[in-house]
Design a protein around this motif. Structure first.
Motif, PDB file in Angstrom:
ATOM      1  N   ARG A  21      40.707  47.272  43.962  1.00 54.64           N
ATOM      2  CA  ARG A  21      41.899  46.630  44.496  1.00 54.64           C
ATOM      3  C   ARG A  21      41.569  45.837  45.753  1.00 54.64           C
ATOM      4  O   ARG A  21      42.067  44.728  45.946  1.00 54.64           O
ATOM      5  CB  ARG A  21      42.977  47.665  44.795  1.00 54.64           C
ATOM      6  CG  ARG A  21      44.268  47.033  45.312  1.00 54.64           C
ATOM      7  CD  ARG A  21      45.395  48.046  45.432  1.00 54.64           C
ATOM      8  NE  ARG A  21      45.018  49.155  46.285  1.00 54.64           N
ATOM      9  CZ  ARG A  21      45.316  50.422  46.042  1.00 54.64           C
ATOM     10  NH1 ARG A  21      45.977  50.741  44.953  1.00 54.64           N
ATOM     11  NH2 ARG A  21      44.959  51.382  46.867  1.00 54.64           N
ATOM     12  N   GLY A  22      40.721  46.398  46.616  1.00 51.35           N
ATOM     13  CA  GLY A  22      40.358  45.693  47.836  1.00 51.35           C
ATOM     14  C   GLY A  22      39.642  44.384  47.559  1.00 51.35           C
ATOM     15  O   GLY A  22      39.951  43.346  48.166  1.00 51.35           O
ATOM     16  N   VAL A  23      38.689  44.403  46.621  1.00 49.42           N
ATOM     17  CA  VAL A  23      37.948  43.190  46.266  1.00 49.42           C
ATOM     18  C   VAL A  23      38.887  42.169  45.626  1.00 49.42           C
ATOM     19  O   VAL A  23      38.776  40.962  45.875  1.00 49.42           O
ATOM     20  CB  VAL A  23      36.778  43.535  45.334  1.00 49.42           C
ATOM     21  CG1 VAL A  23      36.145  42.262  44.772  1.00 49.42           C
ATOM     22  CG2 VAL A  23      35.732  44.354  46.074  1.00 49.42           C
ATOM     23  N   SER A  24      39.825  42.646  44.806  1.00 52.04           N
ATOM     24  CA  SER A  24      40.779  41.741  44.161  1.00 52.04           C
ATOM     25  C   SER A  24      41.596  40.982  45.198  1.00 52.04           C
ATOM     26  O   SER A  24      41.743  39.752  45.124  1.00 52.04           O
ATOM     27  CB  SER A  24      41.702  42.530  43.236  1.00 52.04           C
ATOM     28  OG  SER A  24      40.966  43.152  42.198  1.00 52.04           O
ATOM     29  N   ILE A  25      42.144  41.715  46.173  1.00 51.35           N
ATOM     30  CA  ILE A  25      42.947  41.070  47.222  1.00 51.35           C
ATOM     31  C   ILE A  25      42.091  40.122  48.046  1.00 51.35           C
ATOM     32  O   ILE A  25      42.506  39.000  48.371  1.00 51.35           O
ATOM     33  CB  ILE A  25      43.597  42.143  48.110  1.00 51.35           C
ATOM     34  CG1 ILE A  25      44.674  42.900  47.323  1.00 51.35           C
ATOM     35  CG2 ILE A  25      44.214  41.515  49.365  1.00 51.35           C
ATOM     36  CD1 ILE A  25      45.304  44.051  48.074  1.00 51.35           C
ATOM     37  N   LEU A 283      40.607  45.017  53.054  1.00 47.41           N
ATOM     38  CA  LEU A 283      40.420  46.379  53.543  1.00 47.41           C
ATOM     39  C   LEU A 283      41.707  47.191  53.417  1.00 47.41           C
ATOM     40  O   LEU A 283      41.682  48.359  53.012  1.00 47.41           O
ATOM     41  CB  LEU A 283      39.965  46.341  55.004  1.00 47.41           C
ATOM     42  CG  LEU A 283      39.697  47.692  55.681  1.00 47.41           C
ATOM     43  CD1 LEU A 283      38.542  48.408  54.999  1.00 47.41           C
ATOM     44  CD2 LEU A 283      39.396  47.499  57.173  1.00 47.41           C
ATOM     45  N   ALA A 284      42.838  46.578  53.740  1.00 50.04           N
ATOM     46  CA  ALA A 284      44.122  47.273  53.619  1.00 50.04           C
ATOM     47  C   ALA A 284      44.354  47.720  52.182  1.00 50.04           C
ATOM     48  O   ALA A 284      44.805  48.840  51.923  1.00 50.04           O
ATOM     49  CB  ALA A 284      45.260  46.377  54.099  1.00 50.04           C
ATOM     50  N   GLY A 285      44.048  46.834  51.233  1.00 51.71           N
ATOM     51  CA  GLY A 285      44.230  47.198  49.835  1.00 51.71           C
ATOM     52  C   GLY A 285      43.315  48.319  49.395  1.00 51.71           C
ATOM     53  O   GLY A 285      43.702  49.171  48.590  1.00 51.71           O
TER      54      GLY A 285
END
Length: 365
Positions: A21-25, A283-285
Motif C-alpha cells: 500500500r505504501g509503494v502504491s501511494i 510512509l503514512a499508507g
C-alpha cells in the motif's frame, strides 16, 4: 491521558506494516510531481497529490466493484470541496468561518454511517481547511490560480489512485483484502447512533475549528492557518475513542508539525519539497496499522508541508507556524477534556435510577 506511558503511545506492531500500500501511494503521488514539474504547472501538485493520497487512505478493500463507487464518491466530494475552498479563500472571512463550521459538523456526524465513511469525511474535512488556506499562500508567492482548475486537479489525483487500485486488483487475481476499521481508527470500529452526545461533540469540535479559522482569517494573522488544521488532526474525532488514541493524535500532530517546519526551513527547492511530501504520503499508507502516533505524524507532516509549499518562509515565519500548531494542539486538548466530561455526564444520565427503599425500611432508618 496523564497516566499513559510513552511505551503505549509509541508501541509498534510490526505485523501491521503494509509495503504494497505504501509503494502504491508513493508511485501514484510521484507521477504528478514528475509530469507537473516538466510542464511547469507545479501549482496543481498539492491538489493532485493529496487527492491521490486521501483517496488511497479511504480505500475500503475488497472487490473492485465494491471499492470503485465508494472511492468515486470521495473523488467527487473532494473536488467540490476543493472548488468551494479555493473560492471562499478569497472571500470575506465570515463566510470562511461559517463554511468551516458546517463542514466540520457534517464530518463529525458522519460517524453514524460507520467507520469507513467517518474516516473519509474526516480526511475531506482536513483537505477543505487546507484548500481554504492555499489561495492566500499562492497569492503571497505571486502565483495565480483559481477554483475549478484546482478541483479538476484533485479529481485527476483521485482518478489516478482509483485506476491504480483497479490495476493492482486485476494483477492480484481479482482478490482484495478487506481493511479493518481498527486499522483506520483504533478503538472505534462500529457505527454509532446519532445520539445527543454525538451531536453535542460534533458541535464542540466544529466550534473549536471555526474559532481557529476566525483567528487565522478574521484577524489576517500570517501562518495562523496551521492552527485549525493542527487542531482538527489532533482532536479525537469521536467520543468512542480511548485516551490512548487521543494522546497518540496529539503527539503525532506535534511531531509532524516540527518535521514540516524543519523541511520548509531547510529545503528551498519546491521539487525537493514535493518529493518529501510523496515519501511521507507513502510512509503514512505503509505504517497506518504499525503505530497510530507515527501514522498521524506522517499525515500531519504531509498536509502541513503541502500547506506551506506554495510559500516557504524564513526562520521567524516557521517559528510562528510552530507556535500556531501548538495553539491548535492546545485547542484539541481542551476539546478532548470537554469530550471526557461529556462522556462521563452522559454515562451518568444513562444509568438506571436506583429503586426506592420500601416504606417500612425507610421509616426504620
Amino acid at each position: 491521558m496523564a497516566g499513559l506511558e510513552a511505551s503505549a503511545i509509541f508501541k509498534i506492531n510490526p505485523q501491521g506494516f503494509n509495503l504494497r500500500r505504501g509503494v502504491s501511494i508513493l508511485l501514484v503521488m510521484l507521477l504528478p510531481l514528475v509530469v507537473l514539474g516538466a510542464l511547469r504547472e507545479e501549482k496543481y501538485f498539492v491538489s493532485v497529490a493529496l487527492g491521490a493520497l486521501f483517496t488511497g487512505l479511504c480505500d475500503p478493500g475488497g472487490r473492485y466493484s465494491y471499492r470503485a463507487p465508494r472511492l468515486a464518491v470521495i473523488a467527487v466530494s473532494g473536488a467540490l470541496l476543493t472548488a468551494l475552498g479555493y473560492w471562499l479563500g478569497a472571500q470575506a472571512w465570515g463566510w470562511v468561518v461559517l463554511a468551516a463550521f458546517l463542514v466540520t459538523v457534517l464530518a463529525g456526524l458522519a460517524v453514524t454511517y460507520g467507520t469507513h465513511r467517518f474516516v473519509a469525511a474526516l480526511l475531506l474535512n482536513v483537505w477543505f481547511l487546507i484548500a481554504l488556506a492555499l489561495p492566500g499562500a499562492y497569492r503571497a508567492d505571486g502565483v495565480h490560480t483559481s477554483a475549478w482548475p484546482q478541483a479538476l486537479a484533485w479529481l485527476i489525483g483521485s482518478a489516478l489512485m482509483i485506476g491504480y487500485i483497479g490495476l493492482m486488483w486485476l494483477a492480484g487475481g481479482r482478490s482484495g483484502r478487506q481493511q479493518t476499521g481498527a486499522e483506520l481508527l483504533p478503538g472505534d470500529t462500529t457505527p454509532m447512533p446519532l445520539s445527543r452526545k454525538v451531536i453535542m461533540y460534533a458541535m464542540i469540535r466544529a466550534v473549536a475549528v471555526a474559532a481557529a479559522v476566525a483567528i487565522a482569517f478574521g484577524l489576517d494573522v500570517p501562518n495562523a492557518d496551521w492552527m485549525p488544521v493542527a487542531a482538527l488532526v489532533a482532536m479525537k474525532p469521536s467520543l468512542g475513542q480511548s485516551a490512548l488514541v487521543a494522546a497518540q493524535r496529539l503527539t503525532g500532530t506535534v511531531i509532524g508539525a516540527v518535521l514540516a517546519a524543519v523541511v520548509l526551513l531547510g529545503v528551498d527547492n519546491k521539487v525537493a519539497m514535493g518529493a518529501i511530501i510523496v515519501v511521507l504520503g507513502g510512509l503514512a499508507g505503509a505504517i497506518r496499522a504499525v503505530n497510530y502516533t507515527w501514522y498521524i505524524a506522517a499525515v500531519a507532516g504531509t498536509v502541513l508541508i503541502a500547506e506551506g509549499l506554495p510559500h516557504p518562509t524564513d526562520l521567524a515565519e516557521e517559528a510562528r507556524r510552530i507556535g500556531f500548531t501548538f495553539a491548535g494542539v492546545g485547542i484539541a486538548v481542551v476539546v478532548t477534556y470537554l469530550a471526557g466530561l461529556l462522556a462521563k455526564r452522559t454515562s451518568a444520565d444513562d444509568r438506571p435510577p436506583r429503586a426506592a427503599a420500601p416504606a417500612g425500611r425507610a421509616g426504620q432508618r
